[in-house]
Design an enzyme around this catalytic site. Sequence first.
Site, PDB file in Angstrom:
ATOM      1  N   HIS A  18       0.831  -1.216   0.000  1.00 25.47           N
ATOM      2  CA  HIS A  18       0.000   0.000   0.000  1.00 25.47           C
ATOM      3  C   HIS A  18       0.861   1.260   0.000  1.00 25.47           C
ATOM      4  O   HIS A  18       1.814   1.365   0.758  1.00 25.47           O
ATOM      5  CB  HIS A  18      -0.936   0.007   1.216  1.00 25.47           C
ATOM      6  CG  HIS A  18      -2.071  -0.968   1.050  1.00 25.47           C
ATOM      7  ND1 HIS A  18      -1.882  -2.319   1.105  1.00 25.47           N
ATOM      8  CD2 HIS A  18      -3.386  -0.759   0.784  1.00 25.47           C
ATOM      9  CE1 HIS A  18      -3.051  -2.928   0.890  1.00 25.47           C
ATOM     10  NE2 HIS A  18      -3.966  -2.003   0.694  1.00 25.47           N
ATOM     11  N   PRO A  19       0.464   2.226  -0.844  1.00 23.91           N
ATOM     12  CA  PRO A  19       1.187   3.501  -0.849  1.00 23.91           C
ATOM     13  C   PRO A  19       0.824   4.301   0.396  1.00 23.91           C
ATOM     14  O   PRO A  19      -0.273   4.145   0.935  1.00 23.91           O
ATOM     15  CB  PRO A  19       0.631   4.193  -2.096  1.00 23.91           C
ATOM     16  CG  PRO A  19      -0.774   3.685  -2.198  1.00 23.91           C
ATOM     17  CD  PRO A  19      -0.724   2.248  -1.722  1.00 23.91           C
ATOM     18  N   GLU A  58      -8.296   7.645  -6.560  1.00 22.03           N
ATOM     19  CA  GLU A  58      -9.675   8.080  -6.293  1.00 22.03           C
ATOM     20  C   GLU A  58      -9.950   8.132  -4.792  1.00 22.03           C
ATOM     21  O   GLU A  58     -10.560   9.075  -4.289  1.00 22.03           O
ATOM     22  CB  GLU A  58     -10.670   7.102  -6.932  1.00 22.03           C
ATOM     23  CG  GLU A  58     -10.882   7.357  -8.400  1.00 22.03           C
ATOM     24  CD  GLU A  58     -11.766   6.280  -9.049  1.00 22.03           C
ATOM     25  OE1 GLU A  58     -11.645   6.117 -10.261  1.00 22.03           O
ATOM     26  OE2 GLU A  58     -12.550   5.609  -8.324  1.00 22.03           O
ATOM     27  N   GLN A  95      -7.819   8.392  -2.267  1.00 14.96           N
ATOM     28  CA  GLN A  95      -7.067   9.444  -1.564  1.00 14.96           C
ATOM     29  C   GLN A  95      -7.632  10.825  -1.889  1.00 14.96           C
ATOM     30  O   GLN A  95      -7.707  11.697  -1.018  1.00 14.96           O
ATOM     31  CB  GLN A  95      -5.584   9.358  -1.920  1.00 14.96           C
ATOM     32  CG  GLN A  95      -4.955   8.043  -1.456  1.00 14.96           C
ATOM     33  CD  GLN A  95      -3.467   8.173  -1.157  1.00 14.96           C
ATOM     34  OE1 GLN A  95      -2.980   9.235  -0.783  1.00 14.96           O
ATOM     35  NE2 GLN A  95      -2.740   7.071  -1.314  1.00 14.96           N
ATOM     36  N   PHE A 148       1.160   2.546   7.458  1.00  9.57           N
ATOM     37  CA  PHE A 148      -0.174   2.754   8.034  1.00  9.57           C
ATOM     38  C   PHE A 148      -1.219   2.587   6.933  1.00  9.57           C
ATOM     39  O   PHE A 148      -1.125   3.242   5.892  1.00  9.57           O
ATOM     40  CB  PHE A 148      -0.240   4.174   8.604  1.00  9.57           C
ATOM     41  CG  PHE A 148      -1.610   4.625   9.042  1.00  9.57           C
ATOM     42  CD1 PHE A 148      -2.182   4.105  10.190  1.00  9.57           C
ATOM     43  CD2 PHE A 148      -2.305   5.586   8.313  1.00  9.57           C
ATOM     44  CE1 PHE A 148      -3.441   4.528  10.613  1.00  9.57           C
ATOM     45  CE2 PHE A 148      -3.562   6.022   8.725  1.00  9.57           C
ATOM     46  CZ  PHE A 148      -4.127   5.487   9.880  1.00  9.57           C
ATOM     47  N   ALA A 172      -9.553   4.825   3.244  1.00 10.14           N
ATOM     48  CA  ALA A 172      -9.676   6.278   3.090  1.00 10.14           C
ATOM     49  C   ALA A 172     -11.124   6.683   2.796  1.00 10.14           C
ATOM     50  O   ALA A 172     -11.584   7.724   3.266  1.00 10.14           O
ATOM     51  CB  ALA A 172      -8.742   6.760   1.983  1.00 10.14           C
TER      52      ALA A 172
END
Length: 173
Positions: A67-68, A86, A88, A119, A123
């Site tokens: 995950h980014p 989308e 974020q 983390f 979102a």
Amino acid sequence: MDISAVNALSYEEFVNIFGNVVEKCPLITAAVWTSHPFMSINALEAEINDFIDALPESGKEGILRCHPDLAGRDLHSGALTRESQEEQARAGMGELSPAEASRMARLNEKYKERFGFPFVICARMNDKARILSELSERLQNERAAESARGIAEVKKICRLRLQALVLSEAPKL
Ligand SMILES: NC(=O)N[C@H]1NC(=O)NC1=O
């Protein structure tokens, strides 16, 4: 798209469409193909969740590492996946004040230093204030609890991505 349309897809089409329901983990989609045809979209989701649950701890941490960061380098360089971009954007990650952006970057780094994985939070179910407060709260957790919490968030993200794909009229091939 209903479940019969999903079941009519070839393996290649299935992975093209559903390959990113778990961020950058098309292996999971390829693996659950073994169980097709699926009784329902919920059954497909349950197969994904069962596959994740059966992984050793290192596999679960691997999923988290795919995950980014929220509001991180990939957002600013335009390198996010379409789905993550989308999610974020909707959570306001592209519109942080300079103070919020530096707090987010500092806490994300601290989190990775402490746990060894990034983390992760769904979102779409949070706004920027909530994301920041969760990030600072979850920094206090133990590693095992935090890995489990991150995986629970991955499953929420997956559920919403699946729903969005199934609700979309035409599959994007
Ligand atoms: N780090 C992190 O939580 N990333 C994500 N969360 C989400 O909803 N989409 C993401 O890419």
